[in-house]
Design a protein around this motif. Structure first.
Motif, PDB file in Angstrom:
ATOM      1  N   LEU A 155       0.836  -1.211   0.000  1.00 10.66           N
ATOM      2  CA  LEU A 155       0.000   0.000   0.000  1.00 10.66           C
ATOM      3  C   LEU A 155       0.867   1.256   0.000  1.00 10.66           C
ATOM      4  CD1 LEU A 155      -2.859  -1.079   2.406  1.00 10.66           C
ATOM      5  CD2 LEU A 155      -3.074  -0.495  -0.016  1.00 10.66           C
ATOM      6  N   ILE A 156       1.971   1.194   0.741  1.00 11.10           N
ATOM      7  CA  ILE A 156       2.877   2.346   0.769  1.00 11.10           C
ATOM      8  C   ILE A 156       3.515   2.546  -0.603  1.00 11.10           C
ATOM      9  CG2 ILE A 156       5.029   3.223   1.797  1.00 11.10           C
ATOM     10  CD1 ILE A 156       4.094   1.719   4.409  1.00 11.10           C
ATOM     11  N   ARG A 157       3.831   1.444  -1.275  1.00  7.72           N
ATOM     12  CA  ARG A 157       4.378   1.519  -2.635  1.00  7.72           C
ATOM     13  C   ARG A 157       3.352   2.062  -3.625  1.00  7.72           C
ATOM     14  NH1 ARG A 157       7.141  -2.983  -1.969  1.00  7.72           N
ATOM     15  NH2 ARG A 157       5.498  -4.361  -2.688  1.00  7.72           N
ATOM     16  N   ALA A 158       2.111   1.595  -3.497  1.00  6.17           N
ATOM     17  CA  ALA A 158       1.064   1.993  -4.441  1.00  6.17           C
ATOM     18  C   ALA A 158       0.661   3.461  -4.256  1.00  6.17           C
ATOM     19  CB  ALA A 158      -0.157   1.089  -4.280  1.00  6.17           C
ATOM     20  N   PHE A 159       0.724   3.946  -3.017  1.00  5.65           N
ATOM     21  CA  PHE A 159       0.311   5.321  -2.709  1.00  5.65           C
ATOM     22  C   PHE A 159       1.435   6.066  -1.987  1.00  5.65           C
ATOM     23  CE2 PHE A 159      -3.590   2.654  -2.483  1.00  5.65           C
ATOM     24  CZ  PHE A 159      -4.249   3.167  -3.591  1.00  5.65           C
ATOM     25  N   PRO A 160       2.533   6.331  -2.693  1.00  4.79           N
ATOM     26  CA  PRO A 160       3.718   6.899  -2.023  1.00  4.79           C
ATOM     27  C   PRO A 160       3.473   8.281  -1.425  1.00  4.79           C
ATOM     28  CG  PRO A 160       4.006   6.889  -4.406  1.00  4.79           C
ATOM     29  CD  PRO A 160       2.753   6.131  -4.118  1.00  4.79           C
ATOM     30  N   ASN A 161       2.488   9.009  -1.933  1.00  2.09           N
ATOM     31  CA  ASN A 161       2.261  10.364  -1.423  1.00  2.09           C
ATOM     32  C   ASN A 161       1.221  10.428  -0.316  1.00  2.09           C
ATOM     33  OD1 ASN A 161       4.072  11.300  -3.387  1.00  2.09           O
ATOM     34  ND2 ASN A 161       2.447  11.326  -4.912  1.00  2.09           N
ATOM     35  N   ALA A 162       0.598   9.299  -0.031  1.00  2.00           N
ATOM     36  CA  ALA A 162      -0.414   9.283   1.027  1.00  2.00           C
ATOM     37  C   ALA A 162       0.275   9.137   2.378  1.00  2.00           C
ATOM     38  CB  ALA A 162      -1.378   8.120   0.806  1.00  2.00           C
ATOM     39  N   SER A 163      -0.273   9.794   3.390  1.00  2.46           N
ATOM     40  CA  SER A 163       0.333   9.653   4.718  1.00  2.46           C
ATOM     41  C   SER A 163      -0.110   8.326   5.328  1.00  2.46           C
ATOM     42  CB  SER A 163      -0.086  10.808   5.621  1.00  2.46           C
ATOM     43  OG  SER A 163      -1.411  10.599   6.069  1.00  2.46           O
ATOM     44  N   LEU A 164       0.700   7.811   6.239  1.00  3.59           N
ATOM     45  CA  LEU A 164       0.357   6.550   6.913  1.00  3.59           C
ATOM     46  C   LEU A 164      -0.939   6.706   7.683  1.00  3.59           C
ATOM     47  CD1 LEU A 164       3.813   5.297   8.221  1.00  3.59           C
ATOM     48  CD2 LEU A 164       2.501   4.482   6.265  1.00  3.59           C
ATOM     49  N   ASP A 165      -1.197   7.900   8.196  1.00  2.00           N
ATOM     50  CA  ASP A 165      -2.441   8.148   8.925  1.00  2.00           C
ATOM     51  C   ASP A 165      -3.658   8.034   8.024  1.00  2.00           C
ATOM     52  OD1 ASP A 165      -1.049   8.552  11.260  1.00  2.00           O
ATOM     53  OD2 ASP A 165      -1.092  10.738  11.145  1.00  2.00           O
ATOM     54  N   ASP A 166      -3.486   8.346   6.746  1.00  2.00           N
ATOM     55  CA  ASP A 166      -4.593   8.196   5.800  1.00  2.00           C
ATOM     56  C   ASP A 166      -4.766   6.737   5.398  1.00  2.00           C
ATOM     57  OD1 ASP A 166      -5.373  10.847   5.684  1.00  2.00           O
ATOM     58  OD2 ASP A 166      -4.024  11.327   4.029  1.00  2.00           O
ATOM     59  N   LEU A 167      -3.649   6.055   5.188  1.00  2.00           N
ATOM     60  CA  LEU A 167      -3.689   4.692   4.685  1.00  2.00           C
ATOM     61  C   LEU A 167      -4.102   3.652   5.724  1.00  2.00           C
ATOM     62  CD1 LEU A 167      -0.540   4.299   2.399  1.00  2.00           C
ATOM     63  CD2 LEU A 167      -2.936   4.137   1.709  1.00  2.00           C
ATOM     64  N   PHE A 168      -3.784   3.927   6.986  1.00  2.00           N
ATOM     65  CA  PHE A 168      -3.992   2.900   8.023  1.00  2.00           C
ATOM     66  C   PHE A 168      -4.648   3.448   9.275  1.00  2.00           C
ATOM     67  CE2 PHE A 168      -0.124   1.799   5.681  1.00  2.00           C
ATOM     68  CZ  PHE A 168      -0.465   0.547   5.201  1.00  2.00           C
ATOM     69  N   PHE A 169      -5.346   2.556   9.963  1.00  2.00           N
ATOM     70  CA  PHE A 169      -5.789   2.806  11.327  1.00  2.00           C
ATOM     71  C   PHE A 169      -4.915   1.964  12.226  1.00  2.00           C
ATOM     72  CE2 PHE A 169      -9.873   2.737   8.889  1.00  2.00           C
ATOM     73  CZ  PHE A 169     -10.172   4.091   9.013  1.00  2.00           C
TER      74      PHE A 169
END
Length: 70
Positions: free
Chosen positions: A54-68
């Motif tokens: 997920l971090i690779r697919a969305f490199p500009n997204a913050s971890l706070d957005d990608l995960f709980f």
């Protein structure tokens, strides 16, 4: 121990924005289509491959957005 749960609503919104299919997301994550399908149905929690993907697919997204943190 905290578990990182993917934020499925955010991920689906990003997929829509980029017009990505599940297969395209799987390719960008470097995981199988099956894995993405489970992820989007909320069946699969975390896992290093999934988190890294997920971090690779969305490199500009913050971890706070990608995960709980659960």
């Amino acid at each position: 121990e905290d578990v990182m749960k993917p934020n499925i609503v955010f991920i689906k919104a990003k997929m829509d924005k980029h017009h990505w299919s599940g297969s395209q997301l799987a390719m960008k994550m470097g995981v199988s289509r099956m894995e993405v399908s489970r992820l989007l149905r909320g069946k699969r929690v975390g896992g290093k491959k999934c988190i890294g993907g997920l971090i690779r697919a969305f490199p500009n997204a913050s971890l706070d957005d990608l995960f709980f943190l659960d």
